[in-house]
Write a protein that holds these residues in place. Structure first.
Motif, PDB file in Angstrom:
ATOM      1  N   HIS A   1     -15.175  -5.261 -16.965  1.00  0.00           N
ATOM      2  CA  HIS A   1     -15.281  -6.113 -15.784  1.00  0.00           C
ATOM      3  C   HIS A   1     -14.556  -5.433 -14.629  1.00  0.00           C
ATOM      4  O   HIS A   1     -13.786  -4.478 -14.818  1.00  0.00           O
ATOM      5  N   SER A   2     -14.825  -5.906 -13.422  1.00  0.00           N
ATOM      6  CA  SER A   2     -14.399  -5.207 -12.214  1.00  0.00           C
ATOM      7  C   SER A   2     -12.890  -5.077 -12.100  1.00  0.00           C
ATOM      8  O   SER A   2     -12.387  -4.091 -11.554  1.00  0.00           O
ATOM      9  N   LEU A   3     -12.127  -6.048 -12.600  1.00  0.00           N
ATOM     10  CA  LEU A   3     -10.674  -5.981 -12.499  1.00  0.00           C
ATOM     11  C   LEU A   3     -10.128  -4.789 -13.274  1.00  0.00           C
ATOM     12  O   LEU A   3      -9.287  -4.039 -12.779  1.00  0.00           O
ATOM     13  N   GLU A   4     -10.605  -4.605 -14.507  1.00  0.00           N
ATOM     14  CA  GLU A   4     -10.190  -3.464 -15.318  1.00  0.00           C
ATOM     15  C   GLU A   4     -10.636  -2.162 -14.676  1.00  0.00           C
ATOM     16  O   GLU A   4      -9.856  -1.221 -14.537  1.00  0.00           O
ATOM     17  N   ASP A   5     -11.919  -2.109 -14.321  1.00  0.00           N
ATOM     18  CA  ASP A   5     -12.477  -0.860 -13.806  1.00  0.00           C
ATOM     19  C   ASP A   5     -11.777  -0.436 -12.521  1.00  0.00           C
ATOM     20  O   ASP A   5     -11.518   0.754 -12.306  1.00  0.00           O
ATOM     21  N   ARG A   6     -11.477  -1.399 -11.662  1.00  0.00           N
ATOM     22  CA  ARG A   6     -10.780  -1.089 -10.408  1.00  0.00           C
ATOM     23  C   ARG A   6      -9.405  -0.483 -10.706  1.00  0.00           C
ATOM     24  O   ARG A   6      -8.989   0.488 -10.073  1.00  0.00           O
ATOM     25  N   MET A   7      -8.711  -1.056 -11.680  1.00  0.00           N
ATOM     26  CA  MET A   7      -7.385  -0.558 -12.040  1.00  0.00           C
ATOM     27  C   MET A   7      -7.466   0.869 -12.590  1.00  0.00           C
ATOM     28  O   MET A   7      -6.677   1.747 -12.218  1.00  0.00           O
ATOM     29  N   VAL A   8      -8.438   1.110 -13.474  1.00  0.00           N
ATOM     30  CA  VAL A   8      -8.611   2.438 -14.060  1.00  0.00           C
ATOM     31  C   VAL A   8      -9.000   3.453 -12.992  1.00  0.00           C
ATOM     32  O   VAL A   8      -8.437   4.557 -12.909  1.00  0.00           O
ATOM     33  N   LYS A   9      -9.945   3.088 -12.146  1.00  0.00           N
ATOM     34  CA  LYS A   9     -10.419   3.980 -11.085  1.00  0.00           C
ATOM     35  C   LYS A   9      -9.284   4.393 -10.163  1.00  0.00           C
ATOM     36  O   LYS A   9      -9.122   5.578  -9.832  1.00  0.00           O
ATOM     37  N   ARG A  10      -8.482   3.428  -9.735  1.00  0.00           N
ATOM     38  CA  ARG A  10      -7.375   3.728  -8.832  1.00  0.00           C
ATOM     39  C   ARG A  10      -6.320   4.592  -9.500  1.00  0.00           C
ATOM     40  O   ARG A  10      -5.760   5.499  -8.879  1.00  0.00           O
ATOM     41  N   PHE A  11      -6.030   4.316 -10.784  1.00  0.00           N
ATOM     42  CA  PHE A  11      -5.043   5.113 -11.513  1.00  0.00           C
ATOM     43  C   PHE A  11      -5.491   6.568 -11.605  1.00  0.00           C
ATOM     44  O   PHE A  11      -4.715   7.491 -11.310  1.00  0.00           O
ATOM     45  N   LEU A  12      -6.725   6.793 -12.008  1.00  0.00           N
ATOM     46  CA  LEU A  12      -7.227   8.159 -12.170  1.00  0.00           C
ATOM     47  C   LEU A  12      -7.255   8.894 -10.837  1.00  0.00           C
ATOM     48  O   LEU A  12      -6.860  10.065 -10.750  1.00  0.00           O
ATOM     49  N   ARG A  13      -7.717   8.217  -9.809  1.00  0.00           N
ATOM     50  CA  ARG A  13      -7.769   8.862  -8.486  1.00  0.00           C
ATOM     51  C   ARG A  13      -6.369   9.196  -7.976  1.00  0.00           C
ATOM     52  O   ARG A  13      -6.149  10.257  -7.383  1.00  0.00           O
ATOM     53  N   ARG A  14      -5.438   8.284  -8.183  1.00  0.00           N
ATOM     54  CA  ARG A  14      -4.075   8.517  -7.711  1.00  0.00           C
ATOM     55  C   ARG A  14      -3.470   9.745  -8.362  1.00  0.00           C
ATOM     56  O   ARG A  14      -2.825  10.572  -7.700  1.00  0.00           O
ATOM     57  N   HIS A  15      -3.687   9.880  -9.662  1.00  0.00           N
ATOM     58  CA  HIS A  15      -3.089  11.005 -10.371  1.00  0.00           C
ATOM     59  C   HIS A  15      -3.914  12.285 -10.268  1.00  0.00           C
ATOM     60  O   HIS A  15      -3.451  13.346 -10.703  1.00  0.00           O
ATOM     61  N   ALA A  16      -5.092  12.186  -9.701  1.00  0.00           N
ATOM     62  CA  ALA A  16      -5.910  13.371  -9.461  1.00  0.00           C
ATOM     63  C   ALA A  16      -5.764  13.869  -8.018  1.00  0.00           C
ATOM     64  O   ALA A  16      -6.484  14.773  -7.590  1.00  0.00           O
ATOM     65  N   THR A  17      -4.823  13.282  -7.277  1.00  0.00           N
ATOM     66  CA  THR A  17      -4.632  13.610  -5.863  1.00  0.00           C
ATOM     67  C   THR A  17      -3.203  14.077  -5.619  1.00  0.00           C
ATOM     68  O   THR A  17      -2.247  13.461  -6.098  1.00  0.00           O
ATOM     69  N   GLU A  18      -3.069  15.165  -4.854  1.00  0.00           N
ATOM     70  CA  GLU A  18      -1.732  15.636  -4.488  1.00  0.00           C
ATOM     71  C   GLU A  18      -1.088  14.679  -3.493  1.00  0.00           C
ATOM     72  O   GLU A  18      -1.782  14.013  -2.717  1.00  0.00           O
ATOM     73  N   ASP A  19       0.223  14.631  -3.514  1.00  0.00           N
ATOM     74  CA  ASP A  19       0.971  13.821  -2.558  1.00  0.00           C
ATOM     75  C   ASP A  19       0.732  14.372  -1.146  1.00  0.00           C
ATOM     76  O   ASP A  19       0.976  15.552  -0.883  1.00  0.00           O
ATOM     77  N   GLU A  20       0.248  13.504  -0.258  1.00  0.00           N
ATOM     78  CA  GLU A  20      -0.082  13.946   1.097  1.00  0.00           C
ATOM     79  C   GLU A  20       1.123  14.534   1.833  1.00  0.00           C
ATOM     80  O   GLU A  20       0.971  15.404   2.702  1.00  0.00           O
ATOM     81  N   VAL A  21       2.302  14.055   1.513  1.00  0.00           N
ATOM     82  CA  VAL A  21       3.502  14.552   2.186  1.00  0.00           C
ATOM     83  C   VAL A  21       3.704  16.040   1.922  1.00  0.00           C
ATOM     84  O   VAL A  21       4.180  16.788   2.789  1.00  0.00           O
TER      85      VAL A  21
ATOM     86  N   MET B   1       5.406  23.302  -3.832  1.00  0.00           N
ATOM     87  CA  MET B   1       5.224  21.870  -4.058  1.00  0.00           C
ATOM     88  C   MET B   1       5.899  21.467  -5.370  1.00  0.00           C
ATOM     89  O   MET B   1       5.664  22.074  -6.412  1.00  0.00           O
ATOM     90  N   PRO B   2       6.755  20.443  -5.348  1.00  0.00           N
ATOM     91  CA  PRO B   2       7.414  20.017  -6.591  1.00  0.00           C
ATOM     92  C   PRO B   2       6.417  19.406  -7.571  1.00  0.00           C
ATOM     93  O   PRO B   2       5.349  18.923  -7.170  1.00  0.00           O
ATOM     94  N   ALA B   3       6.797  19.403  -8.825  1.00  0.00           N
ATOM     95  CA  ALA B   3       5.880  18.938  -9.874  1.00  0.00           C
ATOM     96  C   ALA B   3       5.422  17.501  -9.648  1.00  0.00           C
ATOM     97  O   ALA B   3       4.257  17.172  -9.875  1.00  0.00           O
ATOM     98  N   HIS B   4       6.332  16.631  -9.182  1.00  0.00           N
ATOM     99  CA  HIS B   4       5.985  15.219  -9.035  1.00  0.00           C
ATOM    100  C   HIS B   4       4.944  14.991  -7.945  1.00  0.00           C
ATOM    101  O   HIS B   4       4.300  13.947  -7.902  1.00  0.00           O
TER     102      HIS B   4
END
Length: 309
Positions: free
Chosen positions: A242-262, A269-272
């Motif tokens: 359902h959309s609640l789960e999928d939204r959470m999974v999608k955002r998690f994967l995208r967040r961790h697949a993206t470098e920190d903009e700062v 670039m530090p590991a974190h």
């Protein structure tokens, strides 16, 4: 009782890219359809850990794989997978982790579990019937405001307030202890046009089940736990329904697949701040052939990511 058919079986196998000597974790065993598929490709040096909250599922796992030296069986919430796997004596990281977030067909089809309104049964809904409050116990004491919020947030029900008010009113007449009575109360409270092919109580049942089992909170923790347990190059596969789960999974994967903009574009670039995952393809859904054989697969969405170095 309907046999449990694993959704997106071939897509999961392709995504996991199972190695014969690999180490894999099925964090939501269910009735073992995906586990069986993984074991077909796993050699004698491979290891598969299976986890489930449901003691009935664990009994099924032990009956089916208790004598398979490649398999370790653990009862518990996948939100605790690091502790569970460590307590089972597993050391190291996994080449693949699978989370199938759906309720299994045996759970849905057994009226005694109280997950569905299709057959009348005790209003339980717990993944582990030995832990926490049943749905009936929770509904007996929850206040209208909290109930409205749960039904609106977890069921995305437009008529959440009307439904909650109807449930509170009905329980003053008699305790709501059966699935059929809850479904009747909810159906009477949902006005006007109804979604084609969907019972008017579907969204409310989903919402109450999510609340009773703490499903979204567990998923949030489980995603972090899985990331920590993946070996470099290991794949994380998550099937949501359902959309609640999928939204959470999608955002998690995208967040961790993206470098920190700062830090993006800067040297050293530090590991974190670095990306820890790589997205693998787009979201996958069941094809027409699978939907013809298993209509319950219509809402399944598989998302896949790979652990970076």
């Amino acid at each position: 009782m309907t046999e449990h058919v694993p959704v997106l079986r071939e897509e999961v196998l392709e995504a996991l890219a199972v190695k014969s000597d690999g180490r894999y974790l099925d964090a939501t065993f269910g009735r073992g359809g995906h586990a069986a598929a993984i074991l077909e490709q796993l050699g004698s040096a491979g290891v598969l850990l299976v986890v489930d909250r449901d003691p009935v599922a664990i009994d099924a796992a032990r009956a089916r794989y208790g004598k398979d030296a490649r398999v370790r069986i653990i009862q518990g919430n996948f939100a605790d997978m690091q502790a569970l796997t460590a307590n089972a004596g597993f050391e190291g990281q996994f080449d693949g982790i699978l989370m199938d977030l759906g309720v299994s067909s045996p759970q849905l089809d057994d009226p005694e579990r109280g997950f569905s309104f299709r057959g009348d049964g005790p209003l339980d809904m717990r993944m582990d019937p030995t832990q926490g409050l049943s749905a009936a116990q929770w509904l007996a004491t929850v206040d209208e405001r909290t109930l409205t919020d749960v039904i609106r947030r977890y069921g995305e029900e437009r008529h959440a307030r009307r439904v909650a008010r109807a449930i509170i009113r009905a329980r003053t007449e008699a305790p709501i202890e059966r699935t059929a009575r809850l479904a009747e109360v909810v159906a009477a409270a949902v006005p006007g046009r109804r979604e084609p092919g969907k019972h008017p109580a579907t969204r409310s049942f989903q919402a109450i089940r999510i609340e009773i089992n703490g499903e979204l909170k567990s998923l949030e923790t489980a995603l972090d736990e899985a990331l920590a347990l993946l070996a470099p190059g290991g794949r994380l596969c998550v099937i949501s329904f359902h959309s609640l789960e999928d939204r959470m999974v999608k955002r998690f994967l995208r967040r961790h697949a993206t470098e920190d903009e700062v830090w993006r574009g800067l040297p050293d670039m530090p590991a974190h701040a670095r990306a820890s995952l790589r997205l693998v393809g787009r979201a996958r859904r069941a094809g027409d052939a699978e939907l013809g054989d298993n209509p319950r697969a219509r809402s399944a969405v598989l998302r896949v990511a790979e652990r970076l170095q």
